[in-house]
Scaffold this motif. Structure first.
Motif, PDB file in Angstrom:
ATOM      1  N   HIS A 118      -4.575  13.543   5.936  1.00 55.04           N
ATOM      2  CA  HIS A 118      -4.691  12.756   4.520  1.00 55.04           C
ATOM      3  C   HIS A 118      -6.416  12.040   4.031  1.00 55.04           C
ATOM      4  O   HIS A 118      -7.338  11.472   3.642  1.00 55.04           O
ATOM      5  N   HIS A 120       2.556   8.086   4.792  1.00 46.58           N
ATOM      6  CA  HIS A 120       1.506   8.507   4.675  1.00 46.58           C
ATOM      7  C   HIS A 120       0.368   7.630   5.771  1.00 46.58           C
ATOM      8  O   HIS A 120       0.173   8.169   6.828  1.00 46.58           O
ATOM      9  N   ASP A 121       1.057   6.301   5.989  1.00 49.33           N
ATOM     10  CA  ASP A 121       0.449   5.602   7.023  1.00 49.33           C
ATOM     11  C   ASP A 121       1.572   5.609   8.512  1.00 49.33           C
ATOM     12  O   ASP A 121       1.054   4.449   8.451  1.00 49.33           O
ATOM     13  N   ASP A 159      -4.008   7.534  -2.184  1.00 47.39           N
ATOM     14  CA  ASP A 159      -4.731   6.966  -0.742  1.00 47.39           C
ATOM     15  C   ASP A 159      -5.802   5.902  -1.482  1.00 47.39           C
ATOM     16  O   ASP A 159      -6.257   4.914  -0.934  1.00 47.39           O
ATOM     17  N   TYR A 188      -5.262  -1.940   2.299  1.00 45.24           N
ATOM     18  CA  TYR A 188      -4.797  -3.030   3.371  1.00 45.24           C
ATOM     19  C   TYR A 188      -4.853  -4.326   3.782  1.00 45.24           C
ATOM     20  O   TYR A 188      -4.796  -4.971   4.773  1.00 45.24           O
ATOM     21  N   HIS A 195       0.682  -0.858  -0.160  1.00 43.16           N
ATOM     22  CA  HIS A 195      -0.201   0.188  -0.394  1.00 43.16           C
ATOM     23  C   HIS A 195       0.762   1.304   0.116  1.00 43.16           C
ATOM     24  O   HIS A 195       0.970   2.250  -0.320  1.00 43.16           O
TER      25      HIS A 195
HETATM   26 FE   LIG Z   1      -3.224   4.861   3.244  1.00 40.45          FE
END
Ligand SMILES: [Fe+2]
Ligand SMILES: [Fe+2]
Length: 305
Positions: A211, A146-147, A231, A241, A116
């Motif tokens: 985000h 970003h995660d 995303d 995910y 991802h």
């Molecule tokens: Fe994400």
């Protein structure tokens, strides 16, 4: 997130340094990330990549993927040259960051998380180039990181985060909605705190922090908007995910697109259908590149550990 939880989370994040088994190269990498591109030494990058067999293998696989023309790259130096210093710097960092999570604390399967993140990095960069955002490599890094909040939630709130993933997969719901319900905060909020703790730039921190929150995107700026859209696209194209969500993507109707149009007036005249088809075409290549690095996605969701 309420004030009490915020104080608790900030205190917990400070403990991450002692709990996690961050690889030795994380500190020099964090230093390198703060340098402007022209000050990065290729020798130093090759040295860091070579230091770790698994990281070197990932770089070689990506350099040999269809996205980079399927070259026959056999040495770390050649892979670094093929990928470019900026991208290798991002890959190294992403892989290092993954290892911040001790093995027994992974809640989402590491491959699903990394697929991802890499997918989002490539889509963010592709979109950045299309809209002529001035720094596509920064866009790549923002997508990759970003995660970050997943790391915090996995290490510090392992069982509750596991419950979040399970509920999100069962309900086919966006993870951040469930996190809000179960944890009282989202991976955006914990990711923003970790990014600040690590001294990453404000733009990268804002992209990690905003985000999933369209109400905050206007203040955060174009990079966070690009990450938000990427995303969404990745989650819709099996680079999420590890479970399917009941969410559609309408780029033109998304708040992030409206904010981008305000920042880049040329977008107003852009043919959105062509743009969407263009990104969709790039997605095929990106999914192929991610598959090439990690192997094809297992057909059965969810990718929980
Ligand atoms: Fe994400
Ligand atoms: Fe996220």
């Amino acid at each position: 997130m309420n004030a009490k939880l915020q104080v608790e989370l900030a205190a917990q994040i400070k403990k991450l340094d002692s709990i996690s088994t961050a690889p030795a190269i994380l500190t020099p990498l964090l230093e390198m990330l703060r340098l402007p591109s022209e000050k990065i030494s290729i020798e130093k990058v090759v040295e860091l990549v070579s230091y770790d067999g698994a990281i070197a293998a990932q770089c070689l696989r990506l350099a040999n993927s269809p996205l980079f023309g399927r070259r026959q790259t056999e040495t770390v130096r050649a892979a670094v040259m093929a990928l470019g210093l900026e991208r290798v710097r991002s890959i190294l960092f992403g892989l290092c960051v993954n290892r911040v999570i001790p093995q027994d604390k992974w809640v989402i399967a590491p491959n699903a998380f990394w697929r991802h993140s890499l997918g989002c990095a490539l889509v963010t960069q592709t979109m950045a180039k299309r809209i002529e955002y001035p720094d596509p490599e920064k866009a790549y890094l923002a997508g990759l990181l970003h995660d970050l909040g997943f790391l915090v939630n996995s290490v510090l709130y392992t069982e509750s985060f596991r419950e979040c993933l399970r509920a999100a997969a069962e309900e086919h719901a966006p993870l951040h909605i469930i996190e809000e319900r179960v944890l009282g905060f989202t991976h955006c909020e914990s990711g923003q705190m970790l990014s600040e703790h690590w001294g990453l730039s404000k733009e990268l921190t804002d992209a990690a922090g905003c985000h999933h929150n369209t109400g905050l995107l206007a203040a955060a700026g174009p990079l966070a908007c690009l990450v938000h859209l990427s995303d969404l696209l990745c989650r819709m194209r099996y680079l999420g995910y590890g479970f399917d969500e009941n969410t559609g993507v309408d780029i033109g109707g998304d708040a992030a697109w409206e904010i981008l149009v305000a920042s880049y007036p040329a977008l107003k005249s852009m043919d959105l259908v062509c743009f969407t088809l263009d990104i969709d075409g790039a997605m095929d290549k990106i999914v192929a590149a991610v598959d090439c690095v990690f192997g094809a996605r297992e057909p059965v969701a969810p990718a929980l550990t």
